[in-house]
Design an enzyme around this catalytic site. Structure first.
Site, PDB file in Angstrom:
ATOM      1  CG  ASP A 258     -96.227  21.368  82.833  1.00  0.00           C
ATOM      2  OD1 ASP A 258     -96.762  20.360  82.301  1.00  0.00           O
ATOM      3  OD2 ASP A 258     -96.873  22.212  83.468  1.00  0.00           O
TER       4      ASP A 258
ATOM      5  CD  GLU B 147     -95.943  29.631  81.718  1.00  0.00           C
ATOM      6  OE1 GLU B 147     -95.303  28.724  82.265  1.00  0.00           O
ATOM      7  OE2 GLU B 147     -97.159  29.552  81.485  1.00  0.00           O
TER       8      GLU B 147
ATOM      9  CE1 TYR C   6     -94.523  24.430  80.550  1.00  0.00           C
ATOM     10  CE2 TYR C   6     -93.369  26.135  81.805  1.00  0.00           C
ATOM     11  CZ  TYR C   6     -94.546  25.510  81.420  1.00  0.00           C
ATOM     12  OH  TYR C   6     -95.745  25.986  81.868  1.00  0.00           O
TER      13      TYR C   6
END
Ligand code: SF4
Length: 374
Positions: free
Chosen positions: A160, A59, A142
């Site tokens: 996102d 991520e 997020y």
């Protein structure tokens, strides 16, 4: 066909009474997205992984980065640091060297800080709950939602750029995605939509749908399973949604680098906090307010202060480097017959060329070294 109406908590453009949400529409939205995902998802190396440490690696590396660009970095980091303890034990220069070329170097530094924090404070066990994850450096809403939902199926909706786009177009939301009201509205809607879903699958599905199907430019509306109920498609507003407030002004800068090599050593400088490329290595630098020709008397005086009067100078190359909020115009000068007062200019060092090459550099410096320095 049964239509169930809920109180006016959600947004819906299919109802005469705007803002009264038809549960049927949202249920169909979710199931279509998941069905599309199961059929069309890409086979990516982090897909299906439930280890929060590995999800965190993927991520952070993929933030502001295309999948094709980020994938080799993800594999490289996982190979070098298979466990968060390996990451925590690495010196910063090694992390930045592995990160070289990916940009936004603060991400790499924050990762190292977080890895060390997890080892010291969590016994090396990477947290998987949203509430613990948001406490860690470099992890925002997020990323915490992504890690907690993918690793432990916590019901946290990710929002996102892909999710903003899909929701804005499908539900016809005209609130700017980067306004406070917009951020709140999208977050609430996304969280409502994830209820009753398999969080891990649903989150990945909507992000993948945005990345491959409801793309920023030329979305595949012709073969979209949501076409008949999509607000933007029906109202010819695909190009107008999502709405984003204008970006901050781009700053222009002019960097003049001086490349001095004597007896197998090169002049080097480590960049300091408070500016771009913190802690990476470049060359001695004079920043000017505009592009400065070599004959400019004021500029020559500055150069002589650094390298002495007998200096010989020639332009090697000019380049433009674009960052999110800055454009940097770079000129590289080769210098000969220079004298550096290292006691006065303590930030400049003379280092062996081979050792210099091993240090972490901004991409533009790395490219220059590859092209010009043997
Ligand atoms: S119809 Fe087009 S704009 Fe609407 S969700 Fe599908 S791809 Fe996106």
């Amino acid at each position: 066909m049964i239509y169930l109406y809920r109180p006016p908590s959600s947004y819906c453009n299919f109802c005469l009474f705007k803002r009264i949400c038809c549960t049927f529409v949202t249920m169909s939205f979710q199931s279509e997205i998941v069905a599309w995902y199961l059929k069309n998802k890409r086979d990516l190396p982090w897909r299906g992984i439930t280890d929060p440490y590995v999800i965190w690696l993927s991520e952070i590396i993929l933030q502001q980065t295309r999948v094709e660009q980020g994938m080799p970095y993800f594999l490289k980091f996982l190979e070098n640091f298979p466990h968060v303890r390996d990451f925590a034990n690495a010196p910063e220069e090694r992390v930045l060297k592995l990160w070289q070329g990916l940009g936004y170097y603060s991400r790499g530094r924050n990762m190292l800080h977080t890895a060390r924090h997890v080892v010291s404070n969590y016994g090396g066990i990477f947290p998987s709950s949203y509430n613990e994850l948001v406490k860690l450096k470099g992890i925002g809403n997020y990323t915490a939602a992504a890690i907690s939902s993918f690793s432990s199926n916590e019901s946290r909706a990710v929002v996102d750029g892909n999710v903003y786009r899909v929701l804005a177009r499908y539900f016809g939301i005209e609130e700017p995605i980067n306004s406070n009201a917009g951020i709140k509205q999208f977050a609430n809607l996304a969280q409502e939509l994830i209820a009753d879903q398999q969080p891990s699958i649903y989150n990945q599905a909507i992000m993948e749908f945005g990345a491959l199907q409801c793309k920023p430019k030329s979305p595949n509306c012709g073969v979209c399973p949501l076409q008949t109920t999509c607000y933007a498609y029906k109202n010819n507003k695909i190009d107008q949604l999502p709405i984003k407030l204008k970006k901050v002004k781009i700053r222009k800068r002019w960097f003049n680098y001086f490349v001095g090599i004597t007896d197998g050593e090169i002049l080097a400088k480590q960049r300091q906090p408070g500016d771009v490329w913190q802690h990476l290595y470049d060359f001695p630098l004079i920043e000017t307010q505009e592009e400065t020709p070599i004959v400019n008397a004021e500029f020559l005086l500055e150069i002589e202060k650094l390298f002495g009067k007998g200096l010989e100078l020639r332009v090697l190359e000019s380049r433009k480097h674009v960052l999110t909020h800055q454009i940097i115009y770079v000129q590289f000068f080769a210098i000969d017959n220079y004298i550096v007062n290292f006691n006065q200019h303590t930030d400049i060092k003379s280092v062996k060329i081979e050792a210099f090459k091993q240090l972490p550099h901004p991409k533009i410096i790395g490219d220059f070294i590859e092209k010009h320095i043997d």
